[in-house]
Design a protein around this motif. Structure first.
Motif, PDB file in Angstrom:
ATOM      1  N   GLN A 148       0.809  -1.217   0.000  1.00 32.64           N
ATOM      2  CA  GLN A 148       0.000   0.000   0.000  1.00 32.64           C
ATOM      3  C   GLN A 148       0.843   1.268   0.000  1.00 32.64           C
ATOM      4  OE1 GLN A 148      -3.288  -0.486  -0.390  1.00 32.64           O
ATOM      5  NE2 GLN A 148      -3.433   1.714  -0.820  1.00 32.64           N
ATOM      6  N   SER A 149       2.026   1.197   0.567  1.00 26.43           N
ATOM      7  CA  SER A 149       2.892   2.382   0.587  1.00 26.43           C
ATOM      8  C   SER A 149       3.301   2.780  -0.829  1.00 26.43           C
ATOM      9  CB  SER A 149       4.141   2.108   1.435  1.00 26.43           C
ATOM     10  OG  SER A 149       3.797   1.901   2.779  1.00 26.43           O
ATOM     11  N   ASN A 152       0.109   4.079  -2.690  1.00 28.43           N
ATOM     12  CA  ASN A 152      -0.253   5.431  -2.267  1.00 28.43           C
ATOM     13  C   ASN A 152       0.727   6.469  -2.807  1.00 28.43           C
ATOM     14  OD1 ASN A 152      -2.453   4.460  -0.882  1.00 28.43           O
ATOM     15  ND2 ASN A 152      -1.443   4.486   1.124  1.00 28.43           N
ATOM     16  N   LEU A 156      -0.149   9.564  -5.202  1.00 24.31           N
ATOM     17  CA  LEU A 156       0.282  10.906  -4.828  1.00 24.31           C
ATOM     18  C   LEU A 156       1.036  11.582  -5.980  1.00 24.31           C
ATOM     19  CD1 LEU A 156       0.565  13.105  -2.660  1.00 24.31           C
ATOM     20  CD2 LEU A 156       2.685  11.982  -1.909  1.00 24.31           C
ATOM     21  N   VAL A 223      -7.910   6.329  -6.557  1.00 22.30           N
ATOM     22  CA  VAL A 223      -8.175   6.257  -5.111  1.00 22.30           C
ATOM     23  C   VAL A 223      -9.216   5.175  -4.819  1.00 22.30           C
ATOM     24  CG1 VAL A 223      -9.171   7.491  -3.149  1.00 22.30           C
ATOM     25  CG2 VAL A 223      -7.526   8.646  -4.644  1.00 22.30           C
ATOM     26  N   GLY A 227      -6.735   3.018  -3.213  1.00 23.19           N
ATOM     27  CA  GLY A 227      -6.423   3.835  -2.030  1.00 23.19           C
ATOM     28  C   GLY A 227      -6.884   3.266  -0.717  1.00 23.19           C
TER      29      GLY A 227
END
Length: 233
Positions: A148-149, A152, A156, A223, A227
């Motif tokens: 997930q890092s 994300n 971003l 997202v 997300g």
């Protein structure tokens, strides 16, 4: 790689963005074409109008250049060059004069250190980098067990495109407002022609609004897809 990455119900956001962008592009072309055949009563060319605006604004150092194409007009702030397209350069149409005055408006923004213009120039390489790295990061996140890092971070970086589009809006609207005001003040167009030029510039502005909406819908889709950390199962 999961099938949903290529197709899922949120694809509707992409389709909506494409439709909006297509409508805006068609509208600006039709509006420009409508007034591209309307010659201004004073017989000024777009080049002459640009030169007059620049000179009266103390920008005699800005070079006027000609570039191939249609509606490829732009102001190069790094080299102080205002480039008018073949279709605009020697045209006496109200549409061409509106476009040329708009680009001269950017030169005036540059002279006055207009903050949104400076911010947009700063964001260009950042947004380009973000757009290039975003999907590799998202794909890597999906491949490596739904990291997930990474996902994300990719979202971003992609969002920087939206930020760029949003910053572009005041830059373009302000340049058009300056153009109309100067064309009026210097009496380069009659009141009727001024209204026609305003229609052309408003139509052109819609393409930037459409681009911002399309970018927002793309970010929203990412997202919704990635997300929430749903892909860890």
């Amino acid at each position: 790689m999961p099938f949903y990455f290529f197709y899922d119900p949120t694809m509707i956001f992409i389709l909506i963005g494409l439709v909006i962008s297509g409508i805006a592009s068609t509208y600006v072309r039709s509006t420009y074409s409508k007034y591209a055949d309307t010659r201004n009563n004073r017989g000024f060319t777009a080049w002459e109008v640009s030169r007059s605006i620049l000179d009266n604004s103390g920008l005699r150092n800005v070079v006027l250049d000609r570039v191939p194409g249609n509606l490829t007009d732009h102001y190069d702030s790094q080299n102080n060059i205002l480039r008018l397209s073949d279709a605009t350069y020697n045209s006496t149409s109200v549409a061409a004069i509106g476009v040329a005055a708009h680009e001269a408006g950017h030169a005036i923004q540059d002279q006055e250190n207009y903050f949104p213009l400076r911010l947009r120039s700063t964001l260009v390489p950042v947004a380009n980098f973000g757009q290039g790295i975003s999907f590799p990061l998202i794909i890597a996140g999906v491949i490596f067990g739904g990291n997930q890092s990474l996902i994300n971070l990719g979202i971003l970086f992609f969002s920087l495109t939206l930020v760029f589009q949003l910053v572009t809006l005041p830059v373009e609207f302000d340049a058009s407002n300056r153009a109309i005001a100067i064309l009026d003040q210097q009496q380069l167009l009659t009141p009727e022609e001024l209204d026609q030029a305003r229609h052309v510039l408003r139509a052109a502005a819609l393409t930037y609004v459409a681009a911002a909406v399309a970018s927002f819908l793309q970010v929203l889709r990412l997202v919704l897809l990635f997300g929430g950390g749903r892909r860890n199962d």
